[in-house]
Write a protein that holds these residues in place. Sequence first.
Motif: not given
Lengths: 254, 126
Positions: A26-32, A96-106, A155-163, A165-167
Amino acid sequence: MVKGHPPLLLKERFSTAAAGLQRQEQLAGALGPERPVLLLAWQAPQALILGHSDTRLPDLPRARSALEAAGWPLLVRRSGGSACPVGPGTLQLALARVAPADFSMDAGYGELAGLLAAVGASYGLAFEVGECATAFCPGRWDIALAGRKLAGLSQRWQQRGNLRLVTTAASLNVSADPHSLAACVETFYRHADAPRPCSPTTLHSLAQAVPEHQVTCAKFLQRLADSLAGGRTSLPSSCSIADQTGATRQEIAL
Amino acid sequence: MAKIYFSDEHEWVRVEDDGQAVVGITDYAQQQLGDVVFVELPDEGKDLAKGDEAAVVESVKAASEVYAAVSGTVTEANEALTDTPNLVNESPQGDGWFFKMTLSDESELEALMDEAAYNDFVKGLE
């Protein structure tokens, strides 16, 4: 790391590994926008955390019974990989962090590996990145010393709205007995009718690597906090991953 | 003739002649994930709104939630992926499709990219 936003380090201890895993997931849920990076470090009593693919093994119920009878409850994480034992002496980290469009798994893996490497360097250790094929839960971003696995990353990737999120999570063996961890994993797969040998000689712990420091999870966390405070955690451009076969390794030099 | 659309989340939506949409993840996505070992698919009959979590795909070292690029109702899931998840790696836009759906709002397709635009988008990430 997100420029201008060093990760906020949260240190937590749970009465069950299930509670810790739930917190991690649930950690990524606290990102903003105001909190684009969070780092959670948690400890809990022992459990064996499976990947989803493990839930389709031929005899999972028998494996569950055997492991639970031995004091290893089974959990399932949502970040890939295969069975990984946790418990006293192991430290769970989740970045956990917000990932820009060009942010990769690696890039995500590299950030967390860089954090671990910074602490390793403070002990005079140069961690290696590359698959430890015969250890449990092998993956390209295994962290090792002398070819013996010290930590595994998932690693886990999620999306919340336009964000996006990667943990990225790590399970680090600080002071647990490799024999106990290997036996747990081997027992699980044997009872699940999918035997996978796991030798303790493929595993390592920080306490074994630097016995003079008598490393504990608390001491490791203090060094991690010092490293974050000192800004010694950026990933060097020279860091790269091993190839798919794990045939090559590269040290992370800070 | 079927027309294919792409999202910036690396999903493809192929609209067949009968109006059914087939959904999967792109070659770029499967390469990023590595060896896929598990796919959780939506149940037939499930209504998905654009942006809803539709599926989960796990590789040896990462998991990603797959979100609906368009709204509609799931008509079929690719059950072959249960036993053979690596079809996603072998044929991401063929046998590795995830699910089929009827679209509830075809205008949502206009927000997606065509193949050329998606290829440019991917080049920009490299």
